[in-house]
Structure formats: structure tokens, C-alpha cells
Design a protein around this motif. Structure first.
Motif, PDB file in Angstrom:
ATOM      1  N   LEU A  23       0.831  -1.207   0.000  1.00 61.64           N
ATOM      2  CA  LEU A  23       0.000   0.000   0.000  1.00 61.64           C
ATOM      3  C   LEU A  23       0.861   1.250   0.000  1.00 61.64           C
ATOM      4  O   LEU A  23       0.547   2.242  -0.666  1.00 61.64           O
ATOM      5  N   LEU A  24       1.955   1.204   0.753  1.00 61.60           N
ATOM      6  CA  LEU A  24       2.851   2.348   0.797  1.00 61.60           C
ATOM      7  C   LEU A  24       3.493   2.587  -0.563  1.00 61.60           C
ATOM      8  O   LEU A  24       3.581   3.724  -1.044  1.00 61.60           O
ATOM      9  N   ASP A  25       3.927   1.492  -1.202  1.00 59.92           N
ATOM     10  CA  ASP A  25       4.530   1.623  -2.535  1.00 59.92           C
ATOM     11  C   ASP A  25       3.533   2.204  -3.540  1.00 59.92           C
ATOM     12  O   ASP A  25       3.888   3.052  -4.377  1.00 59.92           O
ATOM     13  N   THR A  26       2.279   1.712  -3.481  1.00 58.66           N
ATOM     14  CA  THR A  26       1.243   2.216  -4.402  1.00 58.66           C
ATOM     15  C   THR A  26       1.010   3.702  -4.208  1.00 58.66           C
ATOM     16  O   THR A  26       0.924   4.482  -5.169  1.00 58.66           O
ATOM     17  N   SER A  27       0.910   4.123  -2.939  1.00 57.95           N
ATOM     18  CA  SER A  27       0.684   5.541  -2.657  1.00 57.95           C
ATOM     19  C   SER A  27       1.849   6.388  -3.126  1.00 57.95           C
ATOM     20  O   SER A  27       1.664   7.476  -3.704  1.00 57.95           O
ATOM     21  N   LEU A  28       3.059   5.899  -2.855  1.00 61.77           N
ATOM     22  CA  LEU A  28       4.243   6.643  -3.286  1.00 61.77           C
ATOM     23  C   LEU A  28       4.291   6.768  -4.809  1.00 61.77           C
ATOM     24  O   LEU A  28       4.644   7.821  -5.355  1.00 61.77           O
ATOM     25  N   THR A  29       3.923   5.665  -5.510  1.00 63.07           N
ATOM     26  CA  THR A  29       3.940   5.688  -6.985  1.00 63.07           C
ATOM     27  C   THR A  29       2.910   6.681  -7.514  1.00 63.07           C
ATOM     28  O   THR A  29       3.178   7.477  -8.422  1.00 63.07           O
ATOM     29  N   ARG A  30       1.725   6.615  -6.948  1.00 62.45           N
ATOM     30  CA  ARG A  30       0.666   7.514  -7.410  1.00 62.45           C
ATOM     31  C   ARG A  30       1.002   8.971  -7.128  1.00 62.45           C
ATOM     32  O   ARG A  30       0.730   9.850  -7.950  1.00 62.45           O
ATOM     33  N   LEU A  31       1.578   9.229  -5.987  1.00 68.70           N
ATOM     34  CA  LEU A  31       1.940  10.600  -5.657  1.00 68.70           C
ATOM     35  C   LEU A  31       3.107  11.094  -6.501  1.00 68.70           C
ATOM     36  O   LEU A  31       3.173  12.281  -6.847  1.00 68.70           O
ATOM     37  N   SER A  32       4.001  10.211  -6.842  1.00 62.95           N
ATOM     38  CA  SER A  32       5.174  10.625  -7.621  1.00 62.95           C
ATOM     39  C   SER A  32       4.833  10.812  -9.097  1.00 62.95           C
ATOM     40  O   SER A  32       5.414  11.660  -9.780  1.00 62.95           O
ATOM     41  N   THR A  33       3.872  10.001  -9.625  1.00 60.98           N
ATOM     42  CA  THR A  33       3.506  10.114 -11.048  1.00 60.98           C
ATOM     43  C   THR A  33       2.288  10.998 -11.274  1.00 60.98           C
ATOM     44  O   THR A  33       2.060  11.496 -12.373  1.00 60.98           O
ATOM     45  N   LEU A  35      -0.646   9.813 -11.234  1.00 57.15           N
ATOM     46  CA  LEU A  35      -1.628   8.967 -11.909  1.00 57.15           C
ATOM     47  C   LEU A  35      -2.102   7.859 -10.983  1.00 57.15           C
ATOM     48  O   LEU A  35      -1.305   7.248 -10.269  1.00 57.15           O
ATOM     49  N   LYS A  36      -3.411   7.623 -11.046  1.00 60.63           N
ATOM     50  CA  LYS A  36      -3.956   6.503 -10.270  1.00 60.63           C
ATOM     51  C   LYS A  36      -3.689   5.178 -10.960  1.00 60.63           C
ATOM     52  O   LYS A  36      -3.608   4.140 -10.311  1.00 60.63           O
ATOM     53  N   ILE A  37      -3.619   5.196 -12.296  1.00 59.30           N
ATOM     54  CA  ILE A  37      -3.393   3.962 -13.050  1.00 59.30           C
ATOM     55  C   ILE A  37      -2.010   4.043 -13.664  1.00 59.30           C
ATOM     56  O   ILE A  37      -1.760   4.820 -14.602  1.00 59.30           O
ATOM     57  N   ASN A  38      -1.096   3.256 -13.101  1.00 60.47           N
ATOM     58  CA  ASN A  38       0.267   3.231 -13.615  1.00 60.47           C
ATOM     59  C   ASN A  38       0.590   1.930 -14.315  1.00 60.47           C
ATOM     60  O   ASN A  38       1.627   1.812 -14.963  1.00 60.47           O
ATOM     61  N   SER A  39      -0.292   0.957 -14.189  1.00 58.77           N
ATOM     62  CA  SER A  39      -0.141  -0.316 -14.900  1.00 58.77           C
ATOM     63  C   SER A  39      -1.533  -0.924 -15.031  1.00 58.77           C
ATOM     64  O   SER A  39      -2.493  -0.486 -14.377  1.00 58.77           O
ATOM     65  N   GLY A  40      -1.623  -1.926 -15.876  1.00 62.79           N
ATOM     66  CA  GLY A  40      -2.921  -2.531 -16.117  1.00 62.79           C
ATOM     67  C   GLY A  40      -3.566  -3.095 -14.877  1.00 62.79           C
ATOM     68  O   GLY A  40      -4.794  -3.067 -14.736  1.00 62.79           O
ATOM     69  N   LYS A  41      -2.749  -3.613 -13.919  1.00 59.26           N
ATOM     70  CA  LYS A  41      -3.316  -4.243 -12.734  1.00 59.26           C
ATOM     71  C   LYS A  41      -3.943  -3.233 -11.787  1.00 59.26           C
ATOM     72  O   LYS A  41      -4.747  -3.595 -10.937  1.00 59.26           O
ATOM     73  N   ASP A  42      -3.561  -1.934 -11.949  1.00 62.24           N
ATOM     74  CA  ASP A  42      -4.126  -0.935 -11.055  1.00 62.24           C
ATOM     75  C   ASP A  42      -5.638  -0.799 -11.234  1.00 62.24           C
ATOM     76  O   ASP A  42      -6.374  -0.601 -10.266  1.00 62.24           O
TER      77      ASP A  42
END
Length: 601
Positions: A23-33, A35-42
Motif C-alpha cells: 500500500l505504501l509503494d502504491t501511494s508513493l507511486t501515485r503521488l510521484s507520477t 496517476l492513479k493507473i500506472n499499470s494494467g493491474k491498477d
């Protein structure tokens, strides 16, 4: 817990830690990009929707750019056309001044003509040099190319294709069919025996204006016709005469014995100027050896021609049809009223015939016509004094003093066209074209066809690559060879063209020069108006609507793919706390088995 081989608490803590780390990685990715969808699995379904919307956004953005570019092209052409209009207006002023020859010297007129020549050259130069990104705009290269058979071309006085979108077709065929022919406004005026009974004053009116005519007593149809045609330039009304159909009579009672009498009077009336019938009879003299003879007499209502037939010694009629023909045509009194012909060689013997009147003729009459066809044209005959009775048609005989023409009713490719005089126009999203039929081809059910084979300028201004998202514009050549109309072409106003200021005279009226310029100005103004309408009503509205669509579609995509930072920072805080707690808990769980050592102490 006293078992040490399997630390269930540690495994549970590790699983929770991995989850919170994810969850932390997902939040960090979304905040850094962002975008809510950074890959198909999102968000698989969200990814599909977002990519579809992104494609649409890209198409709309390019369509807006295309529209702006198309607007720039049209604005460039319009600017050049504006300069052409200015030059035409200068030429109009120079012609108007040059026609004031009573107040100008020959040198001044020649100087005006020199300026006209220069202006015409400038128009041709503008036509040849106006371009956008290397493409010529008003030299004719942007006009549509058309083909028509010789038969169809003969039916059309003019045709024009302003807009056309080919779509998936390589050519476009246009079929124009006249449903109801256009009409000219017209009134008929029949012959008056002996001409007008008294001096008559009438006002002749038409689309161009009106004029009062003073017709003297005994004025004939020819006099009236000449008077009306003498003011056609003022009224727009012409007069044509339909000649009298002479009355006839045939006496025939045997083979080759027929004799036909035809009214020979020059009057426009079948009853002549004196309003008299012509009666012809064959009389048996009831005597032996009588000679062939003729007597002519008349009264207030009748002219009587009596032919006394020849007989032999026994009182039998011997006159042949040829004898009667020869007698009457040689008799000055008789041939002033009738011309006589016999059947074949006229060898048959005639017989006595009772008096019969010549019949079957029709009076001569005048037809007052509007110069042009259409509902804007009219003919009006207003009697100010005297008697002057006009009718709708001689055949119908209905009294009428004013008649209005009607526009052509036609279909182009099955669609009802807008009619104006002899011109039929069709305007739709994919086609803007007009056909102008000739007067000779202006008949019901007549069809003319032409094929658009290419040319024009295609602008892709819509997001859909189809006819619905395209505009095809044709820009005809704007030069002195093409500008003008039925009065002539603009180049004729140049020196040596035949209609320059130096050519004005009895055979070249000054009005011809003015008409050519006005027709040229009208043609350029119509073209500018059409391009301006496309620029304002099609392209600018298209940009506006695409802009709104772009906003809405971008917002919809943003809701799917863009990170909501308020939500995501909350998720980040939550994930950080869970991650830290998970590490602490895992550390405690890993220390629990060590407590078993106290049991061994």
C-alpha cells in the motif's frame, strides 16, 4: 506459545507488513507520477476507458489545430479577394468617370483606360500569387474538376460546385431534374381592328423599373411593340409579336376541283381593319355559253366575292378549279382580299357553291415578357387613359394587368433544390452546388448531369475521419478571364478587349462596361461571403464545440487516471503507520520464541 518450529505470530505479522508495504509503494507511486493507473493491474477496466478517452482527446486536439489552420487558409484567400474587390471598385469609378466624355478630353479618357489596364493586371497578379504554404489559392487550382457530356453541357448556361466531400467515392455524380419549369411573367394583348380607337397612355412596369408610353390613335401592334421595346433597358419588359393566322375557305365537290381561299389582307385582325367577314360563292349563271367572271362588293360587315361560272352551249358548267384560281389572282379587286390556290393541277370542274365565310384564323397579338425568369420578375400594364386590355393568354382570355413569374422547381440527386429563376441550388453538409439551365432546356422532366472528378480543398476539421468530419471547398479562379457574367468578361475592359473606354460608342454602350464590372463584383462578393460563412459558421463553431468536448472528455479521463492528492496523502499516512506498526509487531513476534529458553533454565 511454547512451540518454536513454527512462529505463526511472526508469519501473520510478516503478511500484514508486506500488505502495508504494498500500500505504501502504491501511494508513493501515485503521488510521484500523479496517476492513479500506472499499470494494467491498477484498474483494468479503467485503463481501457482511459486509453479510449486519451485517443479521443488526441483527435480533438488535432482537429482544433486543423480547424485553426483551415481558418488561416480561408482568411488568406479572403484577404486577397478583398484586394480584388477594391481594384474592381476602382475600375468601376474609372469607367464611370470615363463615360463622362462630354467633360473629359481624349487624353483624360486614355489616362483612365491606362489605369484600368493596370488594375486588371493587378487582379491577375493577385490571382496568380496568392498562396498558403506553397499552395495557390485563387488561381483555379482549388476549384473542383467536373465532366459533362456535350448534350448535358448544352442544357446548362452555368454550373458551380462550391463544396463537395467525396468520402469513400472517387467521383460524385450530380443529376438535376426539372420538376416544374420556371416561367417568365407575361401578358398578352390582342389586335384591335384598325389600331387603337383613341390616344392611349399606359405605364409599362417590370423588375428594372417603369415607363409611361403615349400611344396615338390608330397605333398598330407594330407601333406598340416598338414603343415597349424602346424602353426595355428601363423596364426589363420586352414585346414580341405573334403574326395573324389567316382565315381560309375551301370549295370542293369533285376530284381536283378544290379551290382554297386565304385571307390576303395585311391587317393584324382576322376581320381586317374594317371588321368585315369575307364570303365567297360560286354561282351557276343558268345561261348558255356564259363567261367566267367575278364581282366584289362590300358593306359594313361583309366583303362578298361572287364567282359566276362559265357554261357551254347547253348550259353545263365548264369552269375548272384552275380557271377560278387564274381569274381571282388576276383580278385586282379580288386578290386584294384573298389569295387563291387550286387542288393539284385544278383540272376538275367546280360546281355552284353557296356563300360561305372564311374562318379558322386567329388575330395577331403581342406578348409582353419579363426579360428574365423567376418569381422576382413581373410585368405590369397600368392603363392611365384610353383602352388597352391585356389578358393572361390569348387562349384563356382572362383579363389581367399584372403577372409574376415563377422559379424553377428541381431535384438534385433526389433532393428538392432551392430554385431562383433558372438556377437550382442544393446545400447540404456534404454538397453545395448549383445548376443554371438554359431557356431552351427549361422544360418539365428535363435532366442534366455532371460528374465531379476531383479537385477542391479538403479540410479535416472533425474528430471522425469521415464525410461528417470533413469540409470540401472549391475556390474558382479569380482573374479577368473568369470574372464577369452574361454581359462579358472582365478582360474585355482592357485595351484591345473590345469593350474598353476607347471602344464606347453606338455598338458598345457604356452600360455594357458597367454591367461587366457589377457582375464581377457580385461574383467576388458571393465567393467571399461563402468563404466567410464557412469560416464563421462551420470552422469557428467547430472549434468552439470541440473545445467544450475536449474539456468534458479530459475531465472524464482525469477522474479515471489522475491522482487525487488529498485522498492519496491520507492513504500514504495510513500506509506509513501500518508499515511502522507492522515492523514493530514483527519484531515482537520474532522475540516470542526466545521466552521458551526460560523453561530450560
Amino acid at each position: 506459545m511454547t512451540r518454536i518450529n513454527t512462529n505463526v505470530a511472526s508469519l501473520r505479522g510478516l503478511r500484514s507488513l508486506n500488505k502495508s508495504t504494498s500500500l505504501l509503494d502504491t501511494s508513493l507511486t501515485r503521488l510521484s507520477t500523479g496517476l492513479k493507473i500506472n499499470s494494467g493491474k491498477d484498474n483494468p477496466s479503467g485503463l481501457i476507458a482511459s486509453e479510449t478517452l486519451r485517443s479521443q482527446v488526441s483527435a480533438i486536439e488535432q482537429s482544433i489545430k486543423n480547424s485553426n489552420r483551415a481558418s488561416n487558409v480561408i482568411a488568406t484567400a479572403d484577404s486577397a479577394l478583398g484586394e480584388v474587390t477594391n481594384l474592381l471598385n476602382q475600375v468601376r469609378g474609372l469607367v464611370q468617370e470615363g463615360l463622362n466624355e462630354g467633360a473629359l478630353s481624349q487624353d483624360e479618357i486614355e489616362a483612365n483606360q491606362l489605369q484600368i489596364d493596370t488594375a486588371l493586371s493587378a487582379i491577375n497578379r493577385i490571382s496568380a500569387n496568392t498562396s498558403f504554404a506553397g499552395d495557390k489559392l485563387i488561381d483555379g487550382s482549388k476549384a473542383f474538376r467536373t465532366q459533362a457530356t456535350a448534350v448535358d453541357s448544352a442544357k446548362l448556361g452555368d454550373f458551380q460546385v462550391n463544396e463537395a466531400v467525396f468520402g469513400s467515392s472517387s467521383t460524385i455524380t450530380l443529376d438535376a431534374t426539372i420538376v416544374t419549369a420556371a416561367t417568365q411573367a407575361s401578358l398578352d394583348y390582342s389586335a384591335v381592328d384598325g389600331g387603337l380607337a383613341a390616344a392611349t397612355t399606359v405605364e409599362i412596369g417590370g423588375a428594372s423599373g417603369s415607363q409611361v408610353l403615349f400611344l396615338g390613335a390608330t397605333s398598330s401592334l407594330d407601333n406598340v411593340r416598338d414603343a415597349v421595346n424602346g424602353v426595355t433597358d428601363i423596364t426589363g419588359v420586352t414585346a414580341t409579336k405573334t403574326a395573324k393566322v389567316a382565315s381560309t375557305l375551301t370549295h370542293a365537290n369533285g376530284v381536283n376541283s378544290g379551290v382554297t381561299f386565304t385571307d390576303a389582307r395585311t391587317s393584324d385582325s382576322v376581320l381586317g381593319d374594317a371588321n368585315q367577314n369575307i364570303n365567297v360563292s360560286f354561282v351557276d349563271p343558268s345561261a348558255n355559253s356564259a363567261a367566267l367572271g367575278v364581282t366584289v362588293s362590300n358593306n359594313a360587315t361583309d366583303i362578298n366575292i361572287v364567282v359566276a361560272l362559265a357554261t357551254n352551249a347547253t348550259g353545263t358548267i365548264t369552269s375548272t378549279a384552275a380557271d377560278v384560281e387564274t381569274l381571282l389572282n388576276a383580278n385586282a379587286d379580288a386578290n386584294a382580299y384573298v389569295s387563291t390556290t387550286s387542288e393539284n393541277a385544278g383540272a376538275g370542274v367546280v360546281s355552284a357553291e353557296t356563300a360561305a365565310a372564311l374562318s379558322g384564323g386567329t388575330d395577331a397579338y403581342l406578348t409582353f415578357n419579363a426579360s428574365n425568369y423567376g418569381a422576382d420578375e413581373f410585368v405590369d400594364v397600368n392603363v392611365l387613359s384610353g383602352t388597352f386590355d391585356t389578358v393572361d393568354t390569348v387562349a384563356a382570355g382572362n383579363s389581367l394587368q399584372r403577372d409574376i413569374g415563377s422559379d424553377i422547381v428541381a431535384r438534385i440527386n433526389g433532393q428538392v433544390a432551392q430554385g431562383s429563376g433558372l438556377r437550382a441550388n442544393i446545400r447540404s453538409q456534404q454538397l453545395d452546388a448549383s445548376f443554371s439551365f438554359t431557356a431552351a432546356a427549361n422544360t418539365d422532366a428535363n435532366t442534366a448531369s455532371l460528374t465531379i472528378t476531383g479537385g477542391g480543398s479538403l479540410f479535416q476539421i472533425g474528430q471522425d475521419v469521415s464525410a461528417a468530419g470533413q469540409v470540401g471547398i472549391g475556390i474558382e479562379a479569380v482573374n479577368t478571364a473568369r470574372l464577369g457574367g452574361v454581359s462579358g468578361k472582365l478582360f474585355e475592359l482592357g485595351s484591345g478587349g473590345g469593350k474598353s473606354l476607347l471602344d464606347v460608342g453606338p455598338s458598345v454602350p457604356g452600360s455594357d462596361l458597367v454591367n461587366i464590372i457589377e457582375e464581377a463584383v457580385n461574383r467576388v462578393s458571393t465567393l467571399r461571403g461563402r468563404l466567410g460563412a464557412i469560416q464563421k459558421n462551420v470552422i469557428e463553431t467547430n472549434v468552439s464545440s470541440l473545445g467544450v468536448a475536449l474539456e468534458n472528455i479530459s475531465e472524464a479521463r482525469s477522474q479515471i487516471v489522475d491522482t487525487d492528492f488529498a485522498v492519496e496523502t491520507a492513504n500514504l499516512t495510513k500506509a506509513q503507520i501500518l508499515n511502522q506498526a507492522g515492523i514493530s509487531v514483527l519484531s515482537i513476534a520474532n522475540q516470542n520464541p526466545q521466552q521458551v529458553l526460560s523453561l530450560l533454565g
